[in-house]
Write an enzyme that holds these catalytic residues in place. Structure first.
Site, PDB file in Angstrom:
ATOM      1  N   TYR A   1      11.132   0.688 -12.240  1.00 11.95           N
ATOM      2  CA  TYR A   1      11.109   0.002 -10.907  1.00 11.95           C
ATOM      3  C   TYR A   1      11.227  -1.733 -11.058  1.00 11.95           C
ATOM      4  CZ  TYR A   1       9.063  -2.176  -6.683  1.00 11.95           C
ATOM      5  OH  TYR A   1       8.799  -3.101  -5.627  1.00 11.95           O
TER       6      TYR A   1
ATOM      7  N   SER B   1      10.927  -8.432  -6.366  1.00 12.60           N
ATOM      8  CA  SER B   1       9.497  -8.222  -6.647  1.00 12.60           C
ATOM      9  C   SER B   1       8.982  -9.216  -7.696  1.00 12.60           C
ATOM     10  CB  SER B   1       9.112  -6.693  -7.205  1.00 12.60           C
ATOM     11  OG  SER B   1       7.784  -6.597  -7.545  1.00 12.60           O
TER      12      SER B   1
HETATM   13  P1  NAP Z   1       7.303   0.960   2.175  1.00 11.59           P
HETATM   14  O1  NAP Z   1       6.315   0.429   3.154  1.00 11.59           O
HETATM   15  O2  NAP Z   1       7.104   2.240   1.206  1.00 11.59           O
HETATM   16  O3  NAP Z   1       8.442   0.976   2.899  1.00 11.59           O
HETATM   17  C1  NAP Z   1       9.807   1.292   2.424  1.00 11.59           C
HETATM   18  C2  NAP Z   1      10.916   1.308   3.429  1.00 11.59           C
HETATM   19  O4  NAP Z   1      12.165   1.557   2.863  1.00 11.59           O
HETATM   20  C3  NAP Z   1      10.642   2.390   4.333  1.00 11.59           C
HETATM   21  O5  NAP Z   1      10.903   2.204   5.621  1.00 11.59           O
HETATM   22  C4  NAP Z   1      11.737   3.532   3.895  1.00 11.59           C
HETATM   23  O6  NAP Z   1      12.380   4.534   4.836  1.00 11.59           O
HETATM   24  C5  NAP Z   1      12.859   2.571   3.236  1.00 11.59           C
HETATM   25  N1  NAP Z   1      13.832   3.076   2.430  1.00 11.59           N
HETATM   26  C6  NAP Z   1      13.466   3.619   1.274  1.00 11.59           C
HETATM   27  N2  NAP Z   1      14.594   4.288   0.604  1.00 11.59           N
HETATM   28  C7  NAP Z   1      15.534   4.191   1.389  1.00 11.59           C
HETATM   29  C8  NAP Z   1      16.925   4.484   1.284  1.00 11.59           C
HETATM   30  N3  NAP Z   1      17.211   5.177   0.395  1.00 11.59           N
HETATM   31  N4  NAP Z   1      17.669   4.387   2.749  1.00 11.59           N
HETATM   32  C9  NAP Z   1      17.316   3.579   3.746  1.00 11.59           C
HETATM   33  N5  NAP Z   1      15.694   3.262   3.621  1.00 11.59           N
HETATM   34  C10 NAP Z   1      15.093   3.507   2.699  1.00 11.59           C
HETATM   35  O7  NAP Z   1       7.487  -0.208   1.191  1.00 11.59           O
HETATM   36  P2  NAP Z   1       7.405  -1.834   1.354  1.00 11.59           P
HETATM   37  O8  NAP Z   1       6.255  -1.996   0.310  1.00 11.59           O
HETATM   38  O9  NAP Z   1       7.478  -2.375   2.553  1.00 11.59           O
HETATM   39  O10 NAP Z   1       8.378  -2.457   0.309  1.00 11.59           O
HETATM   40  C11 NAP Z   1       9.623  -3.199   0.928  1.00 11.59           C
HETATM   41  C12 NAP Z   1      10.444  -3.894  -0.026  1.00 11.59           C
HETATM   42  O11 NAP Z   1       9.478  -4.664  -0.615  1.00 11.59           O
HETATM   43  C13 NAP Z   1      10.745  -2.863  -1.537  1.00 11.59           C
HETATM   44  O12 NAP Z   1      11.935  -3.423  -1.579  1.00 11.59           O
HETATM   45  C14 NAP Z   1       9.843  -3.000  -2.491  1.00 11.59           C
HETATM   46  O13 NAP Z   1      10.197  -2.772  -3.807  1.00 11.59           O
HETATM   47  C15 NAP Z   1       9.405  -4.485  -2.218  1.00 11.59           C
HETATM   48  N6  NAP Z   1       8.016  -4.893  -2.664  1.00 11.59           N
HETATM   49  C16 NAP Z   1       7.034  -4.466  -2.101  1.00 11.59           C
HETATM   50  C17 NAP Z   1       5.453  -5.065  -2.743  1.00 11.59           C
HETATM   51  C18 NAP Z   1       4.337  -4.297  -2.271  1.00 11.59           C
HETATM   52  O14 NAP Z   1       3.163  -4.726  -2.817  1.00 11.59           O
HETATM   53  N7  NAP Z   1       4.387  -3.507  -1.407  1.00 11.59           N
HETATM   54  C19 NAP Z   1       5.711  -5.713  -3.776  1.00 11.59           C
HETATM   55  C20 NAP Z   1       6.815  -6.550  -4.337  1.00 11.59           C
HETATM   56  C21 NAP Z   1       8.141  -5.889  -3.567  1.00 11.59           C
HETATM   57  P3  NAP Z   1      11.492   5.721   5.534  1.00 11.59           P
HETATM   58  O15 NAP Z   1      10.500   4.897   6.386  1.00 11.59           O
HETATM   59  O16 NAP Z   1      12.471   6.302   6.254  1.00 11.59           O
HETATM   60  O17 NAP Z   1      10.694   6.245   4.647  1.00 11.59           O
END
Ligand code: NAP
Length: 250
Positions: free
Chosen positions: A159, A145
């Site tokens: 985080y 991130s």
């Molecule tokens: P999201 O929409 O909240 O999705 C998170 C996903 O991770 C969900 O499918 C969830 O499963 C899964 N997950 C969480 N903990 C888990 C575990 N212990 N075992 C297996 N699956 C798990 O989040 P996102 O925004 O797409 O984030 C994806 C990645 O991008 C993350 O690493 C996040 O830190 C990074 N990121 C996001 C942003 C942003 O602005 N959104 C920015 C920078 C980085 P369930 O569906 O079963 O709950």
């Protein structure tokens, strides 16, 4: 006939992971979609991919648990075959908070979910991909991130620090396995429209902050997926231990 490549995407049921699963399937990969608890989202995504002619399986596993990770990788081995690509994407964040109000339980939950999980999945991938273990090579893409560099003050330093660890993991592992046929790279998204911000207590966070982004808008999961796909593909064959920031200029 060429053998279909296999990609495992952790947290592939929603958000950035789901966009990545869709793109890899469209590009001809057999995709393993991992999720933790939202079976509905993961299964719905799998139905869409299959309806579009793609190949995928859905695997429930909490990637912060070692036994679950081991079971997940052996399921991929048995059902899809040799792993070519691991996308470490599953992650969580907790409610916005200053450090004074963070408990040890909260900090540990963030670290085990966002850091231990990536280490365990990398370990299982390296065992399968490394020429040192008789493998044919492969690619790992870690989703870190922008927070790793901003530190996320007043929101979630825990985080941000977990993502700093992922940057270091990427660098160290890329050098450890560079001569063994494995490339390890990292994407660092900025503000992307997903459910994650609601988990932080502010569903509209991207809308609030979008004017500080030079491109004047938040990013879409699909725009991050394209970067992940490029780093996983042969088009990035000379990249390892490298970082691709997908932040709209922020
Ligand atoms: P999201 O929409 O909240 O999705 C998170 C996903 O991770 C969900 O499918 C969830 O499963 C899964 N997950 C969480 N903990 C888990 C575990 N212990 N075992 C297996 N699956 C798990 O989040 P996102 O925004 O797409 O984030 C994806 C990645 O991008 C993350 O690493 C996040 O830190 C990074 N990121 C996001 C942003 C942003 O602005 N959104 C920015 C920078 C980085 P369930 O569906 O079963 O709950």
């Amino acid at each position: 006939m060429s053998i279909q490549k296999v990609a495992l995407i952790t947290g592939g049921g929603r958000g950035i992971g789901a966009a990545t699963a869709r793109l890899f399937a469209k590009q001809g990969y057999a995709v393993a979609i991992n999720y933790k608890s939202n079976s509905e989202a993961a299964n719905k995504l799998a139905e869409t991919i299959t309806a579009d002619g793609g190949k995928c399986i859905v695997i429930q596993a909490d990637v912060s648990f070692e036994e679950d990770v081991i079971r997940m990788f052996s399921t991929v081995d048995k059902v899809l075959g040799r792993l070519s690509v691991l996308v470490n994407n599953a992650g969580i964040l907790k409610k916005q908070s200053r450090l004074e109000d963070m408990t040890a339980d909260r900090i540990n939950a963030i670290l085990v979910n966002n850091v231990t999980s990536y280490f365990l999945c990398c370990r299982e991938a390296v065992k399968r991909m490394s020429t040192r273990h008789g493998g044919l090579g492969g690619v790992i893409v870690n989703v870190s991130s922008r927070a790793a560099r901003s530190g996320s003050p007043n929101e979630y330093i825990d985080y941000a620090a977990s993502k700093g660890a992922i940057d270091t993991l990427t660098k160290g592992l890329s050098l450890e396995v560079a001569a063994e046929g494995i490339r390890v790279n990292c994407v660092r998204p900025g503000l992307i429209y997903t459910d994650m911000h609601a988990d932080g207590g502010e569903p509209e966070r991207v809308e609030r902050l979008k004017t500080v982004i030079p491109l004047q808008r938040g990013g879409q999961p699909e725009e991050v997926a394209e970067a992940i796909y490029w780093l996983a593909s042969d088009k990035s064959s000379f990249s390892t231990g490298n970082f691709l920031d997908i932040t709209g200029g922020l």
